[in-house]
Scaffold this active site. Structure first.
Site, PDB file in Angstrom:
ATOM      1  N   ASP A 267      27.678   3.112  27.495  1.00 29.08           N
ATOM      2  CA  ASP A 267      26.278   3.336  27.825  1.00 29.08           C
ATOM      3  C   ASP A 267      25.384   2.276  27.177  1.00 29.08           C
ATOM      4  OD1 ASP A 267      24.239   4.621  29.040  1.00 29.08           O
ATOM      5  OD2 ASP A 267      24.185   6.344  27.698  1.00 29.08           O
TER       6      ASP A 267
ATOM      7  N   ASN B 106      26.985   8.781  39.033  1.00 25.03           N
ATOM      8  CA  ASN B 106      26.377   7.444  39.099  1.00 25.03           C
ATOM      9  C   ASN B 106      26.115   6.953  40.534  1.00 25.03           C
ATOM     10  OD1 ASN B 106      28.137   6.123  36.176  1.00 25.03           O
ATOM     11  ND2 ASN B 106      26.080   6.970  36.327  1.00 25.03           N
TER      12      ASN B 106
HETATM   13  C1  IPE Z   1      26.085   2.256  31.431  1.00 21.19           C
HETATM   14  O1  IPE Z   1      24.854   1.674  31.185  1.00 21.19           O
HETATM   15  C2  IPE Z   1      26.745   1.729  32.685  1.00 21.19           C
HETATM   16  C3  IPE Z   1      27.051   2.743  33.729  1.00 21.19           C
HETATM   17  C4  IPE Z   1      26.685   3.994  33.684  1.00 21.19           C
HETATM   18  C5  IPE Z   1      27.792   2.299  34.895  1.00 21.19           C
HETATM   19  P1  IPE Z   1      23.518   2.305  31.761  1.00 21.19           P
HETATM   20  O2  IPE Z   1      23.252   1.685  33.079  1.00 21.19           O
HETATM   21  O3  IPE Z   1      23.587   3.787  31.758  1.00 21.19           O
HETATM   22  O4  IPE Z   1      22.446   1.783  30.718  1.00 21.19           O
HETATM   23  P2  IPE Z   1      21.135   2.523  30.230  1.00 21.19           P
HETATM   24  O5  IPE Z   1      21.507   3.921  29.833  1.00 21.19           O
HETATM   25  O6  IPE Z   1      20.178   2.504  31.373  1.00 21.19           O
HETATM   26  O7  IPE Z   1      20.671   1.696  29.087  1.00 21.19           O
HETATM   27 MG    MG Z   2      22.852   5.302  30.555  1.00 21.60          MG
END
Ligand code: IPE
Ligand code: MG
Length: 217
Positions: free
Chosen positions: A2, A50
């Site tokens: 994350d 996601n």
């Molecule tokens: C994690 O980083 C990557 C995935 C979930 C694929 P994020 O995209 O969740 O990053 P933040 O939480 O917005 O900083």
């Molecule tokens: Mg995230």
């Protein structure tokens, strides 16, 4: 893994740049973990939740998974065997595009002879869906048979669960397998995660005595 988006935002970069940096961080962590003789490293690459992100971001993340699963030379050099957990491709609700399916299956095939660390990538993965499915399939419905019905029953119990980017909560990841895990929280965003943080997380295993009640593994 994350914090890619926040990492990018702090630098005035698009979120996609954060994901790209995150994929590179993973390649480094895999190398380091293999050198530390870790047996199993499981990473949360993409969750069932996601898919609702903007299509261009999803596309970018899918491309990075093809890149990650394509690092065969490096994986073989480090004796790393690739593994995957997630919603099975042939089950209702599966959304993994054919190109990613092929990349996953090819990486598994091309690294199947490696005897070192097992790198399991969770893709289109959600722990509660995994547990609900396992419960549906388990006969009798008890702890042992639910464990046997996990996406990969060979995954051992989690020793250390790492949560990056300043989040002090767990997520929908390996909830069944992590019943007895130590948890390492770090403010470090995933793209900045490296050997220092990995070693801090590993130190939790060395420092914490095993529970002596022996009820869980
Ligand atoms: C994690 O980083 C990557 C995935 C979930 C694929 P994020 O995209 O969740 O990053 P933040 O939480 O917005 O900083
Ligand atoms: Mg995230």
């Amino acid at each position: 893994m994350d914090g890619n988006g926040r990492w990018a935002k702090r630098r005035g970069l698009p979120r996609t740049a954060g994901h790209t940096a995150g994929e590179e961080a993973l390649a480094d962590v895999v190398r380091t973990a293999a050198r530390r003789n870790i047996g199993w490293l499981t990473v949360f690459g993409f969750s069932t939740e996601n898919w609702v992100r903007p299509p261009s971001e999803v596309r970018h993340i899918l491309g990075l998974h093809r890149k990650l699963f394509g690092r065969i030379e490096e994986l073989n050099a480090n004796n790393v065997r690739v593994n995957w957990i997630g919603r099975p491709f042939d089950e209702p609700g599966s959304r993994t595009p054919k190109s990613v399916q092929r990349a996953i299956l090819q990486a598994i095939e091309d690294t199947k002879g490696n005897t070192g660390m097992v790198l399991t990538v969770a893709f289109d993965y959600g722990s509660r869906a995994e547990i609900a499915r396992a419960a549906r399939r388990a006969h009798p419905l008890d702890v042992d048979s639910v464990t046997t019905e996990m996406y990969d029953p060979a995954l051992p119990p989690v020793d250390v669960l790492v949560r990056t980017s300043g989040e002090s909560r767990v997520s929908n990841f390996l909830l069944w397998q992590a019943a007895n895990a130590r948890v390492y929280f770090t403010d470090c965003s995933w793209p900045d995660f490296g050997a220092t943080q990995l070693d801090e997380a590993l130190a939790l295993v060395a420092k914490t005595a095993q529970p002596d009640h022996g009820a869980t593994t």
